[in-house]
Design an enzyme around this catalytic site. Structure first.
Site, PDB file in Angstrom:
ATOM      1  CG  ASP A  46      43.033  22.478  77.018  1.00  0.00           C
ATOM      2  OD1 ASP A  46      43.887  23.247  77.495  1.00  0.00           O
ATOM      3  OD2 ASP A  46      42.601  21.475  77.607  1.00  0.00           O
ATOM      4  CE1 TYR A 177      45.023  23.294  83.144  1.00  0.00           C
ATOM      5  CE2 TYR A 177      45.177  23.331  85.549  1.00  0.00           C
ATOM      6  CZ  TYR A 177      45.483  23.877  84.309  1.00  0.00           C
ATOM      7  OH  TYR A 177      46.240  25.022  84.244  1.00  0.00           O
ATOM      8  CG  LEU A 198      36.400  20.684  77.486  1.00  0.00           C
ATOM      9  CD1 LEU A 198      35.562  19.982  78.553  1.00  0.00           C
ATOM     10  CD2 LEU A 198      37.815  20.891  78.003  1.00  0.00           C
TER      11      LEU A 198
END
Length: 310
Positions: A46, A177, A198
């Site tokens: 992401d 995910y 993250l």
């Protein structure tokens, strides 16, 4: 950039993707710096996320699927008490709830999310529906029904919870995910949660110490902007070998004659104690990786996937 003719580049680099950049944007920057004809990344990160993004150049892409299937390790920090539209801090807060869970409830919830679990991917994921990534539908306010997928959470370790933040590392299978994992944890705790940090620490067995930053590549470029060949030699030295994604497979060595026939796609007689297994095939003379083969029980080496640059 001042280079014109694209180069044939072959190998793998472990990019330390910066935050705020999509995986594809990172790929295009690196591809441009290397002036490479062909490159692709493995395992979308992401825009919020940082860390290990393997980029395969040229012939290395033929073996990238072995990394796609591999396990990943992440370091994640989540904010409790707030649920967002994207399950991370890039979205808008859509719900706030008090943080009232006990330590016992936290441990129980983490245990429930360890092992083989079901996940429904986020609408803000790169999974495609009718050829279009889900996040593009989400941006238009559309909600597409997603299939439940099973993923393996091998471990959730080093859990630290303080006030409205929770932090841990997670080792998981492909297709996991982390935003969904955090959202599910927030629901189990009854307070909601979203990812604020993250970082991917590991893909397969690749070492975290081999990460290369885009800024480091630009520094090399700026130092050598009048010496193209010198610059390319330096950045090409950062590449890992073509067979890096399949380094876990055993090696077999062929003579020049055997290699000649193997590279033509012909079966080669080969006596080995390896049976019914894929192997990395190396040309003995030059120590060059020339492709993958399969040794069967009849002591035959059968071409499986060949490198086409030799």
């Amino acid at each position: 950039m001042f280079f014109h003719k694209k180069r044939n580049v072959h190998g793998l680099i472990l990019l330390d993707k910066p935050s705020g950049m999509s995986s594809n944007q990172a790929l295009q920057k690196v591809k441009s710096i290397f002036n490479a004809k062909k490159a692709g990344y493995i395992g979308t990160l992401d825009p919020l996320a940082t860390g290990m993004l393997p980029i395969c150049f040229g012939e290395c892409a033929k073996f990238s699927s072995y990394l796609t299937e591999s396990n990943k390790r992440y370091h994640v920090i989540a904010k409790l008490g707030e649920k967002t539209s994207t399950s991370d801090s890039y979205g808008i807060v859509i719900e706030k709830r008090p943080i009232l869970f006990t330590n016992f409830q936290l441990n129980a919830s983490i245990k429930e999310l360890t092992g083989l679990i079901n996940q429904i991917p986020s609408m803000y994921s790169a999974i495609k529906y009718n050829g279009i990534p889900l996040y593009k539908y989400a941006r238009q306010g559309l909600n597409i029904k997603r299939k439940i997928r099973k993923v393996m959470i091998y471990s959730i370790d080093s859990v630290i919870q303080k006030d409205n933040l929770i932090e841990f590392t997670v080792l998981c299978s492909k297709g996991t995910y982390i935003r969904t994992l955090i959202e599910d944890l927030g629901e189990k705790l009854g307070c909601g949660a979203h990812v604020i940090f993250l970082r991917r620490l590991q893909v397969a067995s690749y070492s975290y110490t081999k990460l290369v930053k885009i800024t480091d590549l630009y520094k090399l470029l700026n130092k050598n902007n009048t010496k193209n060949i010198n610059f390319f030699q330096k950045i090409d030295n950062l590449l890992m070998p073509i067979d890096s994604p399949v380094s876990f497979l055993p090696e077999v060595y062929l003579s020049c004659t055997e290699s000649y026939h193997f590279k033509l796609g012909q079966i080669v007689n080969y006596q080995s104690n390896i049976k019914n297994s894929l192997v990395r095939v190396i040309e003995k003379k030059d120590k060059k990786f020339i492709g993958l083969g399969r040794i069967n029980t009849e002591a035959l080496l059968i071409p499986y996937r060949l490198v086409s640059i030799y």
